[in-house]
Design a protein around this motif. Structure first.
Motif, PDB file in Angstrom:
ATOM      1  N   GLU A   1       9.202 -39.155 -60.491  1.00 41.53           N
ATOM      2  CA  GLU A   1       8.277 -38.579 -59.504  1.00 41.53           C
ATOM      3  C   GLU A   1       8.770 -38.867 -58.090  1.00 41.53           C
ATOM      4  OE1 GLU A   1       3.879 -38.381 -61.651  1.00 41.53           O
ATOM      5  OE2 GLU A   1       4.399 -40.185 -60.516  1.00 41.53           O
TER       6      GLU A   1
ATOM      7  N   ILE B   1       3.859 -33.523 -66.205  1.00 40.19           N
ATOM      8  CA  ILE B   1       3.297 -34.787 -65.705  1.00 40.19           C
ATOM      9  C   ILE B   1       2.069 -35.181 -66.534  1.00 40.19           C
ATOM     10  CG2 ILE B   1       2.035 -35.814 -63.757  1.00 40.19           C
ATOM     11  CD1 ILE B   1       3.981 -34.510 -61.872  1.00 40.19           C
TER      12      ILE B   1
ATOM     13  N   HIS C   1       8.902 -42.378 -65.594  1.00 38.44           N
ATOM     14  CA  HIS C   1       8.012 -41.361 -65.028  1.00 38.44           C
ATOM     15  C   HIS C   1       7.867 -41.555 -63.518  1.00 38.44           C
ATOM     16  CE1 HIS C   1       4.447 -38.689 -64.874  1.00 38.44           C
ATOM     17  NE2 HIS C   1       3.914 -39.597 -64.078  1.00 38.44           N
TER      18      HIS C   1
ATOM     19  N   GLU D   1      -3.256 -37.811 -58.757  1.00 38.81           N
ATOM     20  CA  GLU D   1      -2.197 -36.818 -58.992  1.00 38.81           C
ATOM     21  C   GLU D   1      -2.761 -35.547 -59.632  1.00 38.81           C
ATOM     22  OE1 GLU D   1       1.765 -39.641 -59.435  1.00 38.81           O
ATOM     23  OE2 GLU D   1       0.913 -38.751 -61.238  1.00 38.81           O
TER      24      GLU D   1
ATOM     25  N   HIS E   1       1.261 -38.645 -68.658  1.00 38.03           N
ATOM     26  CA  HIS E   1       0.051 -39.454 -68.440  1.00 38.03           C
ATOM     27  C   HIS E   1      -0.692 -39.652 -69.764  1.00 38.03           C
ATOM     28  CE1 HIS E   1      -0.151 -38.070 -63.934  1.00 38.03           C
ATOM     29  NE2 HIS E   1       0.832 -38.912 -64.164  1.00 38.03           N
TER      30      HIS E   1
HETATM   31 FE   LIG Z   1       2.344 -39.424 -62.599  1.00 36.64          FE
END
Ligand SMILES: [Fe+2]
Ligand SMILES: [Fe+2]
Length: 346
Positions: A245, A204, A241, A307, A208
């Protein structure tokens, strides 16, 4: 004028990556075939190691393809080559030496594919360079295998031609010297081969980071075509993405991260999606375009901070490293399927 999400250069690199994966898979099936035909223990051992490293490298290639974010399919000519070579490798027309020769040519082809993708990525953009980084390992190892294969070909070839053993002392030295000269011996080969799988936080975080790089690239140019290219990539990356998620990560963390915090993440992503589509409808040469992207990045920034702080902490406290690695695998495969759907591949 609205934004076109696809960029020809990026699509071309995506197809090259698909070629590379098809050939990497072919290499693996060729290695399995060679193992069934070779009697020499040392050579079997070498090929077995190559097989293991190629299997690991398929995993790296999959990760790179998903992270790159523009899916392609192998060229027709490559698909044909794969079929033909498979038949040749399994058939009885070629001698063992000829089969190893074919195999070495494939190794060469994929080393060059990898280097080409890497060099092309360097001229296309910083985000591409970041996504393609792990390819270096694959390229190094394919290159190292080529050197090893030369030695194997000499052994097998001399045996086929003369019925006698090759002068191993000399050949071994030549082979070592060549490997040393090209910088592929020793540590480089073993460096990443036992590396543990990435956990969900790593995967993740990498996504990002790529969005942040794309934003910096948009900020850094006034060329509408470049802005369109970077935004197109950002749109695809963020969409895939977020959807992955929502499919995989949020349902898994909800029981321990809590209903209201998880709901907040869903809501922010819904807002991000709406903004992405609003921006997509704008003219990339307008000043409104960049302003809107900055507004989007404000939301993305808050979302990412949540997150990476509280959600990651909850994952660390409530999931074993095995579970977190499994979640990473599920996330990557969900994202890959979403990308296929977006590209109309499946
Ligand atoms: Fe994310
Ligand atoms: Fe998210």
């Amino acid at each position: 004028m609205a934004v076109t999400l696809d960029d020809a250069k990026r699509t071309a690199i995506g197809s090259k990556l698909a070629d590379m994966k098809a050939i990497q898979e072919l290499l693996i099936s060729a290695e399995q075939q060679l193992l069934s035909e070779v009697n020499d223990d040392q050579i079997r051992n070498d090929i077995q190691k190559m097989l293991e490293s190629d299997q690991k490298n398929i995993g790296i290639l999959d990760t790179v393809i998903v992270q790159y974010g523009v899916k392609g399919e192998p060229k027709q000519s490559v698909q044909k080559l794969v079929e033909q070579t498979k038949q040749q490798m399994q058939g009885s027309e070629l001698s063992l030496y000829d089969k190893v020769t074919q195999f070495e040519l494939l190794k060469h082809a994929n080393t060059m594919n990898g280097i080409l993708v890497h060099k092309a990525g360097q001229v296309v953009g910083a985000d591409v360079n970041v996504a393609l980084g792990p390819l270096n390992t694959v390229n190094f190892e394919n290159r190292a295998h080529q050197e090893q294969l030369k030695g194997i070909m000499e052994k097998i070839g001399v045996r086929e031609l003369t019925g006698q053993e090759a002068d191993q002392g000399l050949f071994a030295r030549l082979q070592d010297a060549a490997a040393a000269a090209t910088g592929v011996v020793g540590s480089v080969i073993s460096q990443t081969s036992d590396k543990e799988d990435l956990n969900i936080q790593d995967v993740i975080r990498a996504d990002h980071g790529k969005v942040t790089t794309l934003y910096a690239q948009i900020q850094g140019t006034d060329d509408p075509q470049k802005i369109q290219e970077y935004f197109g990539q950002m749109y695809k990356d963020l969409s895939a993405h977020a959807e992955a998620e929502e499919q995989v990560v949020y349902p898994a963390v909800k029981p321990f991260y809590g209903d209201s915090d998880t709901k907040e993440l869903y809501d922010e992503q819904a807002e991000m999606k709406t903004m992405l589509d609003q921006i997509k409808a704008l003219d990339p040469s307008s000043s409104e375009f960049k302003d809107k992207v900055t507004q989007l990045m404000d939301i993305v920034g808050d979302h990412v901070r949540q997150e990476e702080s509280t959600m990651f902490a909850a994952i660390r406290d409530n999931m074993s490293s095995d579970q977190s690695e499994q979640l990473a695998t599920q996330f990557k495969s969900a994202k890959s399927q979403i990308q296929d759907k977006m590209a109309g591949i499946s």
